[in-house]
Design an enzyme around this catalytic site. Structure first.
Site, mmCIF file in Angstrom:
data_model
loop_
_atom_site.group_PDB
_atom_site.id
_atom_site.type_symbol
_atom_site.label_atom_id
_atom_site.label_comp_id
_atom_site.label_asym_id
_atom_site.label_seq_id
_atom_site.Cartn_x
_atom_site.Cartn_y
_atom_site.Cartn_z
ATOM 1 N N TYR A 1 0.638 2.149 13.555
ATOM 2 C CA TYR A 1 1.187 3.119 12.611
ATOM 3 C C TYR A 1 1.016 4.531 13.162
ATOM 4 O O TYR A 1 -0.078 4.902 13.597
ATOM 5 C CB TYR A 1 0.427 3.121 11.288
ATOM 6 C CG TYR A 1 0.227 1.830 10.563
ATOM 7 C CD1 TYR A 1 0.883 1.594 9.360
ATOM 8 C CD2 TYR A 1 -0.677 0.868 11.012
ATOM 9 C CE1 TYR A 1 0.657 0.426 8.644
ATOM 10 C CE2 TYR A 1 -0.904 -0.300 10.307
ATOM 11 C CZ TYR A 1 -0.233 -0.513 9.118
ATOM 12 O OH TYR A 1 -0.459 -1.664 8.408
ATOM 13 N N HIS B 1 0.827 -1.204 0.000
ATOM 14 C CA HIS B 1 0.000 0.000 0.000
ATOM 15 C C HIS B 1 0.864 1.258 0.000
ATOM 16 O O HIS B 1 1.968 1.275 0.544
ATOM 17 C CB HIS B 1 -0.888 0.033 1.248
ATOM 18 C CG HIS B 1 -1.833 -1.115 1.343
ATOM 19 N ND1 HIS B 1 -2.330 -1.583 2.535
ATOM 20 C CD2 HIS B 1 -2.391 -1.896 0.375
ATOM 21 C CE1 HIS B 1 -3.153 -2.595 2.310
ATOM 22 N NE2 HIS B 1 -3.197 -2.811 1.015
#
Length: 218
Positions: free
Chosen positions: A138, A68
Site C-alpha cells: 500500500y 477497513h
C-alpha cells in the site's frame, strides 16, 4: 478508459476508485512494469498522491482482510498493488449520503497482471488472498491512526461481497467482531459523503495552487 504511456486507467463502479493496468515490457531477461505513475494517478484523480506511509502485508491462503477505512479528517487514500501471489480486491462505498452507498466493485490483483487500484478517502477496502504468501503493498496518503481506523464486517449479508464460495476465511479477531454496515452507520462511524467531496475538492485545489506538473494533466 484513459491511457498514459506506462499504463491504462479506468474508473471502477464505485466513484472515487480507479484501476491501473501497466504496460508489460518483456525481453529475454524477463519483464518490466511501471506499477505506479504519478502522472497517471493525477490524470485520474486531479491530484498527486501525498505519500505518508507504505505498508507491506503478507497473507496465508484464504486470509480475508477488511473492510477497513480511515475517518476524515484526514482519511487515508490508498494505492494498492500485489507483487506476489493473487487476491480478490474489493472497494466499497461507505460514505453515507452517497448515491452509491453500499455499492462495491471487485478486481483481481496478482503478480501476473501487476494491476493496482487507487481507493479515495472514505471508501472501504478489503481483499481475499487466493494463495499462500500473497503480498499486498500500500502507498498511503497519511500515516496509520488507530483512533481513526474503522472496520465493517466483511461477511455482512447487506453488503453481499463476492468472496469465494465454500471456503472459510481467516479473519483477525478485530474484523470478526466488526459491526455491520447498518450498525456502523447508526453509530456515526462512517465519513459523510459531503465531507468526502469537500476533501477531494481541497486536494485538487491544493494541487492546482502548488503548480504540480502532474496535477495539470488532470
Amino acid at each position: 478508459m484513459t491511457s498514459v504511456t506506462s499504463m491504462t486507467t479506468r474508473p471502477l463502479a464505485v466513484p472515487g476508485a480507479w484501476a491501473f493496468d501497466p504496460v508489460h515490457h518483456r525481453d529475454p531477461r524477463g519483464r518490466l512494469v511501471v506499477w505506479y505513475d504519478e502522472q497517471a494517478l493525477a490524470a485520474a484523480t486531479g491530484h498527486p498522491l501525498r505519500l505518508g506511509q507504505t505498508n507491506h502485508a503478507v497473507s496465508r491462503k484464504d486470509t480475508l482482510r477488511g473492510v477497513h477505512l480511515t475517518r476524515l479528517p484526514p482519511g487515508q487514500g490508498k494505492y494498492v498493488y500485489c507483487p506476489r501471489g493473487s487476491a480478490l480486491d474489493v472497494v466499497v462505498d461507505l460514505r453515507p449520503g452517497s448515491p452509491t452507498f453500499g455499492l462495491w466493485d471487485a478486481l483481481l490483483l496478482s503478480e501476473s497482471n501487476c494491476r493496482a487500484v487507487y481507493i479515495s478517502e472514505g471508501l472501504g477496502h478489503a481483499y481475499w488472498a487466493y494463495e499462500d504468501d500473497t503480498t499486498i503493498v500500500y502507498l498511503c496518503s497519511e500515516r496509520y491512526d488507530a483512533d481513526k481506523e474503522v472496520a465493517v464486517h466483511p461477511l455482512d449479508p447487506a453488503l453481499a461481497l463476492p468472496w469465494p464460495e465454500g471456503r472459510s476465511p481467516v479473519l483477525s479477531e478485530r474484523d470478526a467482531r466488526a459491526p455491520s454496515l447498518g450498525e456502523a452507520e447508526r453509530a456515526d462511524l462512517l465519513p459523510g459523503f459531503a465531507a468526502c467531496l469537500e476533501h477531494y475538492a481541497r486536494l485538487r485545489t491544493d494541487a492546482a495552487s502548488s503548480g504540480s506538473p502532474s496535477a495539470r494533466l488532470a
